[in-house]
Design a protein around this motif. Structure first.
Motif, PDB file in Angstrom:
ATOM      1  N   PRO A 217     -48.303  -4.679   1.770  1.00  0.00           N
ATOM      2  CA  PRO A 217     -47.322  -3.950   2.471  1.00  0.00           C
ATOM      3  C   PRO A 217     -46.009  -3.344   1.760  1.00  0.00           C
ATOM      4  O   PRO A 217     -45.356  -3.980   0.988  1.00  0.00           O
ATOM      5  CB  PRO A 217     -46.804  -4.947   3.529  1.00  0.00           C
ATOM      6  CG  PRO A 217     -47.702  -5.986   3.701  1.00  0.00           C
ATOM      7  CD  PRO A 217     -48.371  -6.181   1.979  1.00  0.00           C
ATOM      8  N   GLU A 218     -45.680  -2.221   2.145  1.00  0.00           N
ATOM      9  CA  GLU A 218     -44.646  -1.583   1.423  1.00  0.00           C
ATOM     10  C   GLU A 218     -43.305  -2.285   1.641  1.00  0.00           C
ATOM     11  O   GLU A 218     -42.366  -2.468   0.997  1.00  0.00           O
ATOM     12  CB  GLU A 218     -44.373  -0.040   2.077  1.00  0.00           C
ATOM     13  CG  GLU A 218     -43.224   0.644   1.217  1.00  0.00           C
ATOM     14  CD  GLU A 218     -43.071   1.954   1.737  1.00  0.00           C
ATOM     15  OE1 GLU A 218     -42.092   2.702   1.372  1.00  0.00           O
ATOM     16  OE2 GLU A 218     -43.966   2.448   2.919  1.00  0.00           O
ATOM     17  N   ARG A 219     -42.982  -2.991   2.926  1.00  0.00           N
ATOM     18  CA  ARG A 219     -42.127  -3.895   3.116  1.00  0.00           C
ATOM     19  C   ARG A 219     -41.466  -4.932   2.115  1.00  0.00           C
ATOM     20  O   ARG A 219     -40.581  -5.437   1.981  1.00  0.00           O
ATOM     21  CB  ARG A 219     -41.973  -4.327   4.445  1.00  0.00           C
ATOM     22  CG  ARG A 219     -43.098  -5.330   4.831  1.00  0.00           C
ATOM     23  CD  ARG A 219     -43.199  -5.688   6.282  1.00  0.00           C
ATOM     24  NE  ARG A 219     -44.400  -6.559   6.324  1.00  0.00           N
ATOM     25  CZ  ARG A 219     -44.565  -7.861   6.270  1.00  0.00           C
ATOM     26  NH1 ARG A 219     -43.520  -8.542   5.678  1.00  0.00           N
ATOM     27  NH2 ARG A 219     -45.943  -8.496   6.429  1.00  0.00           N
ATOM     28  N   LEU A 220     -42.724  -5.099   1.394  1.00  0.00           N
ATOM     29  CA  LEU A 220     -42.300  -6.331   0.316  1.00  0.00           C
ATOM     30  C   LEU A 220     -41.684  -5.904  -1.200  1.00  0.00           C
ATOM     31  O   LEU A 220     -41.770  -6.510  -1.648  1.00  0.00           O
ATOM     32  CB  LEU A 220     -43.867  -7.113   0.208  1.00  0.00           C
ATOM     33  CG  LEU A 220     -44.551  -7.644   1.107  1.00  0.00           C
ATOM     34  CD1 LEU A 220     -45.814  -8.687   0.715  1.00  0.00           C
ATOM     35  CD2 LEU A 220     -43.563  -8.337   1.905  1.00  0.00           C
ATOM     36  N   THR A 221     -41.683  -4.527  -1.168  1.00  0.00           N
ATOM     37  CA  THR A 221     -40.957  -4.173  -2.339  1.00  0.00           C
ATOM     38  C   THR A 221     -39.530  -4.773  -2.773  1.00  0.00           C
ATOM     39  O   THR A 221     -39.662  -5.151  -3.872  1.00  0.00           O
ATOM     40  CB  THR A 221     -40.669  -2.398  -2.164  1.00  0.00           C
ATOM     41  OG1 THR A 221     -42.066  -1.989  -1.921  1.00  0.00           O
ATOM     42  CG2 THR A 221     -40.142  -1.924  -3.409  1.00  0.00           C
ATOM     43  N   GLY A 222     -38.940  -4.947  -1.698  1.00  0.00           N
ATOM     44  CA  GLY A 222     -37.610  -5.683  -2.318  1.00  0.00           C
ATOM     45  C   GLY A 222     -37.682  -7.217  -2.762  1.00  0.00           C
ATOM     46  O   GLY A 222     -37.131  -7.506  -3.650  1.00  0.00           O
ATOM     47  N   ALA A 223     -38.700  -7.980  -2.134  1.00  0.00           N
ATOM     48  CA  ALA A 223     -38.933  -9.039  -2.402  1.00  0.00           C
ATOM     49  C   ALA A 223     -39.563  -9.072  -3.802  1.00  0.00           C
ATOM     50  O   ALA A 223     -39.318 -10.059  -4.630  1.00  0.00           O
ATOM     51  CB  ALA A 223     -39.940  -9.922  -1.262  1.00  0.00           C
ATOM     52  N   ALA A 224     -40.295  -8.251  -4.168  1.00  0.00           N
ATOM     53  CA  ALA A 224     -41.251  -8.148  -5.547  1.00  0.00           C
ATOM     54  C   ALA A 224     -39.983  -7.724  -6.567  1.00  0.00           C
ATOM     55  O   ALA A 224     -40.334  -8.196  -7.772  1.00  0.00           O
ATOM     56  CB  ALA A 224     -42.193  -7.149  -5.555  1.00  0.00           C
ATOM     57  N   VAL A 225     -39.082  -6.889  -6.047  1.00  0.00           N
ATOM     58  CA  VAL A 225     -38.005  -6.630  -7.124  1.00  0.00           C
ATOM     59  C   VAL A 225     -37.244  -8.058  -7.520  1.00  0.00           C
ATOM     60  O   VAL A 225     -36.852  -8.121  -8.519  1.00  0.00           O
ATOM     61  CB  VAL A 225     -37.149  -5.462  -6.579  1.00  0.00           C
ATOM     62  CG1 VAL A 225     -35.877  -5.284  -7.490  1.00  0.00           C
ATOM     63  CG2 VAL A 225     -38.008  -4.090  -6.552  1.00  0.00           C
ATOM     64  N   ASP A 226     -36.846  -8.565  -6.391  1.00  0.00           N
ATOM     65  CA  ASP A 226     -35.908  -9.727  -6.670  1.00  0.00           C
ATOM     66  C   ASP A 226     -36.673 -10.899  -7.776  1.00  0.00           C
ATOM     67  O   ASP A 226     -36.046 -11.333  -8.288  1.00  0.00           O
ATOM     68  CB  ASP A 226     -35.844 -10.385  -5.369  1.00  0.00           C
ATOM     69  CG  ASP A 226     -34.858  -9.474  -4.425  1.00  0.00           C
ATOM     70  OD1 ASP A 226     -34.068  -8.801  -5.039  1.00  0.00           O
ATOM     71  OD2 ASP A 226     -34.650  -9.740  -3.141  1.00  0.00           O
ATOM     72  N   ILE A 227     -38.023 -10.992  -7.209  1.00  0.00           N
ATOM     73  CA  ILE A 227     -38.869 -12.099  -8.152  1.00  0.00           C
ATOM     74  C   ILE A 227     -40.257 -11.630  -8.477  1.00  0.00           C
ATOM     75  O   ILE A 227     -41.214 -11.462  -8.000  1.00  0.00           O
ATOM     76  CB  ILE A 227     -39.043 -13.109  -7.157  1.00  0.00           C
ATOM     77  CG1 ILE A 227     -37.633 -13.880  -6.546  1.00  0.00           C
ATOM     78  CG2 ILE A 227     -39.851 -14.504  -8.103  1.00  0.00           C
ATOM     79  CD1 ILE A 227     -38.292 -15.061  -5.625  1.00  0.00           C
ATOM     80  N   PRO A 228     -40.157 -10.957  -9.791  1.00  0.00           N
ATOM     81  CA  PRO A 228     -41.215 -10.202 -10.398  1.00  0.00           C
ATOM     82  C   PRO A 228     -42.131 -11.173 -11.228  1.00  0.00           C
ATOM     83  O   PRO A 228     -43.538 -10.724 -11.487  1.00  0.00           O
ATOM     84  CB  PRO A 228     -40.723  -8.923 -11.058  1.00  0.00           C
ATOM     85  CG  PRO A 228     -39.326  -9.428 -11.697  1.00  0.00           C
ATOM     86  CD  PRO A 228     -38.798 -10.251 -10.446  1.00  0.00           C
ATOM     87  N   VAL A 229     -41.591 -12.141 -11.632  1.00  0.00           N
ATOM     88  CA  VAL A 229     -42.240 -13.130 -12.510  1.00  0.00           C
ATOM     89  C   VAL A 229     -42.711 -14.360 -11.814  1.00  0.00           C
ATOM     90  O   VAL A 229     -41.838 -14.792 -11.005  1.00  0.00           O
ATOM     91  CB  VAL A 229     -41.320 -13.371 -13.768  1.00  0.00           C
ATOM     92  CG1 VAL A 229     -42.221 -14.277 -14.605  1.00  0.00           C
ATOM     93  CG2 VAL A 229     -41.132 -12.048 -14.313  1.00  0.00           C
ATOM     94  N   HIS A 230     -44.013 -14.699 -11.630  1.00  0.00           N
ATOM     95  CA  HIS A 230     -44.372 -16.094 -11.105  1.00  0.00           C
ATOM     96  C   HIS A 230     -45.216 -16.873 -12.060  1.00  0.00           C
ATOM     97  O   HIS A 230     -46.046 -16.270 -12.696  1.00  0.00           O
ATOM     98  CB  HIS A 230     -45.292 -15.593  -9.954  1.00  0.00           C
ATOM     99  CG  HIS A 230     -44.859 -14.490  -9.004  1.00  0.00           C
ATOM    100  ND1 HIS A 230     -43.852 -14.859  -8.165  1.00  0.00           N
ATOM    101  CD2 HIS A 230     -44.832 -13.300  -8.997  1.00  0.00           C
ATOM    102  CE1 HIS A 230     -43.340 -13.904  -7.253  1.00  0.00           C
ATOM    103  NE2 HIS A 230     -44.045 -12.635  -7.810  1.00  0.00           N
ATOM    104  N   ARG A 231     -44.698 -17.856 -12.171  1.00  0.00           N
ATOM    105  CA  ARG A 231     -45.686 -18.947 -12.928  1.00  0.00           C
ATOM    106  C   ARG A 231     -46.329 -19.694 -12.309  1.00  0.00           C
ATOM    107  O   ARG A 231     -46.284 -20.945 -11.759  1.00  0.00           O
ATOM    108  CB  ARG A 231     -44.344 -19.764 -13.951  1.00  0.00           C
ATOM    109  CG  ARG A 231     -43.692 -19.056 -14.725  1.00  0.00           C
ATOM    110  CD  ARG A 231     -42.588 -19.773 -15.846  1.00  0.00           C
ATOM    111  NE  ARG A 231     -42.027 -18.935 -16.545  1.00  0.00           N
ATOM    112  CZ  ARG A 231     -41.092 -17.796 -16.344  1.00  0.00           C
ATOM    113  NH1 ARG A 231     -40.644 -17.975 -15.242  1.00  0.00           N
ATOM    114  NH2 ARG A 231     -40.647 -17.374 -17.497  1.00  0.00           N
ATOM    115  N   ASP A 232     -47.511 -19.240 -12.114  1.00  0.00           N
ATOM    116  CA  ASP A 232     -48.721 -19.826 -11.245  1.00  0.00           C
ATOM    117  C   ASP A 232     -49.919 -19.735 -12.121  1.00  0.00           C
ATOM    118  O   ASP A 232     -50.592 -18.784 -12.127  1.00  0.00           O
ATOM    119  CB  ASP A 232     -48.674 -19.012  -9.936  1.00  0.00           C
ATOM    120  CG  ASP A 232     -49.556 -19.438  -8.940  1.00  0.00           C
ATOM    121  OD1 ASP A 232     -50.698 -20.234  -9.419  1.00  0.00           O
ATOM    122  OD2 ASP A 232     -49.491 -19.078  -7.733  1.00  0.00           O
TER     123      ASP A 232
END
Length: 295
Positions: free
Chosen positions: A100-115
């Motif tokens: 969803p486009e609304r997740l853009t802000g969340a992705a900008v805040d946390i672009p790196v995931h150690r998973d």
């Protein structure tokens, strides 16, 4: 694959899989991307080395196996190698509507995931895409009907990757759990059995059975102990064995059981039986088994 004196090795293609605009693999010994944007989500896994990148005027670093980077559409970013070793990466460019486009802000805040699990699932998806012909080749020919079947695994794996990304972005939508696992799994099995040669897309299966794709995959796996795509491949191999022992040629068998061509049949057949279709067909000659024949 391209290389030369630039210290770069690059390969890219557009798989015929809904939601995936491009698959891109690269090894950069030394490189700096200028600031740019994409109209897709860029989902990257690092296989070696380190990378430094800027996203929306903030710097980030990514390093180590198990690291996943997700960059949203339309947001400026750059990237550069860190250290003499450079880095190796695999990137999936996902169509904008995959998340969803609304997740853009969340992705900008946390672009790196150690998973590690997410990294593994994305790696499995890349592996599945290796069996899917580029989109420009998928429109015709004797093996065209195999496209949906070979894409089925990739679509299934993409659904699981998408679900885990949504969890990271704290946006997994609440949904109806759907039908109980038993009847739903049995319905999918019947559907796959009816589409062995022609194949089916995950979206079509989910629509016909009125279930979310990830729920469908999990219900089937819980019921039968095998993922739907693996079940379908196994059924195709079983059918190929019968046809080969009936005297049909491998190239003819490949198209009739749902593979693009003989090379795709060879790859899966050898993975299952550790011998090629041709050797399997010749494994009983004159009342004796050949050494590398099948069971």
């Amino acid at each position: 694959m391209s290389g030369g004196r630039t210290g770069a090795r690059v390969s890219a293609w557009r798989p015929a899989v809904a939601g995936i605009a491009e698959s891109f693999h690269a090894h950069f010994a030394e490189h700096a991307y200028p600031v740019h944007t994409h109209d897709t989500w860029a989902l990257m896994i690092l296989d070696d080395g380190c990378v430094d990148f800027g996203l929306d005027r903030h710097r980030h670093g990514a390093a180590g196996l198990g690291t996943v980077v997700l960059l949203p559409p339309g947001v400026p970013h750059d990237g550069r190698t860190v250290g003499a070793r450079g880095f190796r990466k695999r990137v999936l460019y996902l169509e904008a509507d995959v998340l969803p486009e609304r997740l853009t802000g969340a992705a900008v805040d946390i672009p790196v995931h150690r998973d590690a699990l997410l990294h593994h699932r994305i790696g499995q998806l890349h592996g599945a895409l290796g069996d899917v012909r580029p989109e420009v080749e998928a429109g015709g020919g004797a093996g065209a009907g195999a496209g949906a079947g070979l894409a089925f695994e990739a679509e299934s794996r993409l659904a699981l990757v998408r679900e885990r990304l949504l969890r990271h972005l704290r946006a997994l939508p609440a949904r109806d759990p759907g039908p109980p696992p038993g009847p739903l799994a049995e319905a999918l099995r019947e559907l796959l059995d009816s589409r062995i040669a022609t194949g089916i897309s995950m979206d079509e299966a989910a629509g016909l059975l009125h279930a979310h794709p990830t729920h469908l995959i999990r219900a089937f796996t819980r019921r039968y102990g095998i993922a739907p795509h693996a079940y379908l491949t196994g059924r195709r191999i079983d059918r190929a064995r019968r046809l080969l022992l009936a005297g049909r040629r491998p190239a003819e068998v490949a198209a009739s059981v749902g593979f693009y061509d003989q090379s795709h049949l060879n790859r899966h057949f050898t993975r299952h039986l550790r011998t090629t279709p041709a050797r399997f067909a010749a494994s009983w000659e004159g009342g004796r088994f050949l050494r590398d024949g099948a069971e």
